[in-house]
Motif scaffolding. Structure first.
Motif, PDB file in Angstrom:
ATOM      1  N   ARG A 165      35.636  52.668  48.786  1.00 55.13           N
ATOM      2  CA  ARG A 165      37.092  52.632  48.696  1.00 55.13           C
ATOM      3  C   ARG A 165      37.590  51.206  48.525  1.00 55.13           C
ATOM      4  N   LEU A 166      36.950  50.281  49.231  1.00 54.93           N
ATOM      5  CA  LEU A 166      37.316  48.876  49.091  1.00 54.93           C
ATOM      6  C   LEU A 166      36.934  48.355  47.706  1.00 54.93           C
ATOM      7  N   ALA A 167      35.763  48.751  47.212  1.00 60.12           N
ATOM      8  CA  ALA A 167      35.310  48.306  45.889  1.00 60.12           C
ATOM      9  C   ALA A 167      36.256  48.793  44.793  1.00 60.12           C
ATOM     10  N   THR A 168      36.810  49.984  44.954  1.00 61.36           N
ATOM     11  CA  THR A 168      37.764  50.499  43.977  1.00 61.36           C
ATOM     12  C   THR A 168      39.018  49.646  43.944  1.00 61.36           C
ATOM     13  N   LYS A 169      39.524  49.282  45.119  1.00 62.27           N
ATOM     14  CA  LYS A 169      40.716  48.425  45.186  1.00 62.27           C
ATOM     15  C   LYS A 169      40.445  47.063  44.551  1.00 62.27           C
ATOM     16  N   VAL A 170      39.286  46.501  44.881  1.00 59.67           N
ATOM     17  CA  VAL A 170      38.937  45.173  44.378  1.00 59.67           C
ATOM     18  C   VAL A 170      38.774  45.196  42.859  1.00 59.67           C
ATOM     19  N   ALA A 171      38.103  46.222  42.329  1.00 61.97           N
ATOM     20  CA  ALA A 171      37.901  46.327  40.881  1.00 61.97           C
ATOM     21  C   ALA A 171      39.239  46.463  40.154  1.00 61.97           C
ATOM     22  N   ASP A 172      40.160  47.231  40.714  1.00 58.73           N
ATOM     23  CA  ASP A 172      41.479  47.377  40.101  1.00 58.73           C
ATOM     24  C   ASP A 172      42.247  46.056  40.107  1.00 58.73           C
ATOM     25  N   MET A 173      42.135  45.293  41.200  1.00 59.71           N
ATOM     26  CA  MET A 173      42.811  43.998  41.266  1.00 59.71           C
ATOM     27  C   MET A 173      42.211  43.006  40.273  1.00 59.71           C
ATOM     28  N   LEU A 174      40.885  43.013  40.140  1.00 60.96           N
ATOM     29  CA  LEU A 174      40.232  42.103  39.202  1.00 60.96           C
ATOM     30  C   LEU A 174      40.648  42.388  37.766  1.00 60.96           C
ATOM     31  N   ARG A 175      40.778  43.658  37.411  1.00 57.20           N
ATOM     32  CA  ARG A 175      41.165  44.020  36.045  1.00 57.20           C
ATOM     33  C   ARG A 175      42.658  43.899  35.812  1.00 57.20           C
ATOM     34  N   GLY A 176      43.456  43.904  36.894  1.00 55.47           N
ATOM     35  CA  GLY A 176      44.903  43.824  36.753  1.00 55.47           C
ATOM     36  C   GLY A 176      45.558  45.175  36.648  1.00 55.47           C
ATOM     37  N   LYS A 177      44.845  46.238  37.034  1.00 54.85           N
ATOM     38  CA  LYS A 177      45.397  47.580  36.914  1.00 54.85           C
ATOM     39  C   LYS A 177      46.501  47.853  37.931  1.00 54.85           C
ATOM     40  N   ASP A 178      46.638  46.996  38.924  1.00 55.03           N
ATOM     41  CA  ASP A 178      47.682  47.198  39.922  1.00 55.03           C
ATOM     42  C   ASP A 178      48.979  46.469  39.543  1.00 55.03           C
ATOM     43  N   THR A 179      49.033  45.902  38.358  1.00 55.21           N
ATOM     44  CA  THR A 179      50.238  45.215  37.894  1.00 55.21           C
ATOM     45  C   THR A 179      50.779  45.902  36.642  1.00 55.21           C
ATOM     46  N   VAL A 214      40.170  37.493  43.672  1.00 55.51           N
ATOM     47  CA  VAL A 214      40.089  38.256  44.912  1.00 55.51           C
ATOM     48  C   VAL A 214      39.087  37.593  45.845  1.00 55.51           C
ATOM     49  N   VAL A 215      39.542  37.299  47.065  1.00 60.70           N
ATOM     50  CA  VAL A 215      38.701  36.719  48.105  1.00 60.70           C
ATOM     51  C   VAL A 215      38.533  37.789  49.186  1.00 60.70           C
ATOM     52  N   VAL A 216      37.293  38.204  49.427  1.00 60.34           N
ATOM     53  CA  VAL A 216      37.005  39.204  50.453  1.00 60.34           C
ATOM     54  C   VAL A 216      36.354  38.492  51.632  1.00 60.34           C
ATOM     55  N   ILE A 217      36.948  38.668  52.822  1.00 56.84           N
ATOM     56  CA  ILE A 217      36.375  38.071  54.024  1.00 56.84           C
ATOM     57  C   ILE A 217      35.843  39.166  54.935  1.00 56.84           C
ATOM     58  N   ASN A 218      34.998  38.794  55.877  1.00 56.89           N
ATOM     59  CA  ASN A 218      34.364  39.708  56.832  1.00 56.89           C
ATOM     60  C   ASN A 218      33.525  40.780  56.132  1.00 56.89           C
ATOM     61  N   ALA A 219      32.774  40.392  55.131  1.00 54.62           N
ATOM     62  CA  ALA A 219      31.931  41.342  54.409  1.00 54.62           C
ATOM     63  C   ALA A 219      30.802  41.875  55.284  1.00 54.62           C
ATOM     64  N   LEU A 272      33.841  39.159  37.241  1.00 59.18           N
ATOM     65  CA  LEU A 272      33.025  38.998  38.452  1.00 59.18           C
ATOM     66  C   LEU A 272      33.022  37.556  38.944  1.00 59.18           C
ATOM     67  N   LYS A 273      33.267  36.610  38.059  1.00 60.98           N
ATOM     68  CA  LYS A 273      33.356  35.211  38.487  1.00 60.98           C
ATOM     69  C   LYS A 273      34.614  34.959  39.302  1.00 60.98           C
ATOM     70  N   LYS A 274      35.607  35.857  39.189  1.00 65.00           N
ATOM     71  CA  LYS A 274      36.846  35.721  39.943  1.00 65.00           C
ATOM     72  C   LYS A 274      36.777  36.418  41.303  1.00 65.00           C
ATOM     73  N   LEU A 275      35.625  37.005  41.620  1.00 70.15           N
ATOM     74  CA  LEU A 275      35.432  37.669  42.914  1.00 70.15           C
ATOM     75  C   LEU A 275      34.686  36.733  43.848  1.00 70.15           C
ATOM     76  N   LYS A 276      35.271  36.441  44.987  1.00 68.73           N
ATOM     77  CA  LYS A 276      34.667  35.561  45.987  1.00 68.73           C
ATOM     78  C   LYS A 276      34.497  36.365  47.273  1.00 68.73           C
ATOM     79  N   ILE A 277      33.245  36.522  47.732  1.00 72.52           N
ATOM     80  CA  ILE A 277      32.963  37.322  48.925  1.00 72.52           C
ATOM     81  C   ILE A 277      32.310  36.435  49.975  1.00 72.52           C
ATOM     82  N   TYR A 278      32.833  36.506  51.202  1.00 76.78           N
ATOM     83  CA  TYR A 278      32.318  35.711  52.314  1.00 76.78           C
ATOM     84  C   TYR A 278      32.009  36.619  53.494  1.00 76.78           C
TER      85      TYR A 278
END
Length: 143
Positions: free
Chosen positions: A30-44, A57-62, A122-128
């Protein structure tokens, strides 16, 4: 705006935003779906399928991400080394100990199209794994 013309966002008008998502206690898919939509810009409303219109997109507490059911123990990630008998397998639980960011990266990568655009996204995705990240100057908090 004329209703008989299609909208295509231009690179000059694009202004990508930075978003932070806290993955603590969230389900991987469910989180991956949200992140993928944000990366592509589908939520705008300025979504353009063939162009990079998404946000950083910066994901913390992975490390605190969850699977539904028994997938943490049962789900397996496989790869082949190229040598004879070189099929390697790790469960999601083992991967969480080894590299917590891999699981979410792998899930998001599977939800993006297979082309040059997805590699750029994928270069715009930062996971920590922890709660700290070095992008505090760029981000705005997203719930």
């Amino acid at each position: 705006m004329d209703m008989n013309r299609a909208f295509f966002q231009k690179k000059e008008t694009r202004s990508p935003r930075w978003r932070v998502i806290d993955a603590d206690g969230q389900i991987v898919g469910r989180l991956a779906t949200k992140v993928a939509d944000m990366l592509r810009g589908k939520d705008t409303p300025e979504y353009t399928p063939h162009d990079d219109a998404g946000a950083y997109v910066v994901v913390i507490n992975a490390e605190k991400i969850m699977f539904s059911g028994d997938k943490m123990r049962d789900k397996e990630y496989q790869w082949y080394t190229g040598w004879i008998g070189g099929l390697k397998t790790l469960t999601a639980e083992q991967y969480m100990k080894k590299d917590p960011s891999f699981i979410l990266t792998h899930a998001v990568k599977g939800m993006l199209p297979r082309n040059k655009l997805s590699r750029a996204l994928l270069k715009k995705l930062k996971i920590y794994a922890g709660a700290e990240h070095p992008h505090k100057a760029q981000v705005e908090t997203y719930k």
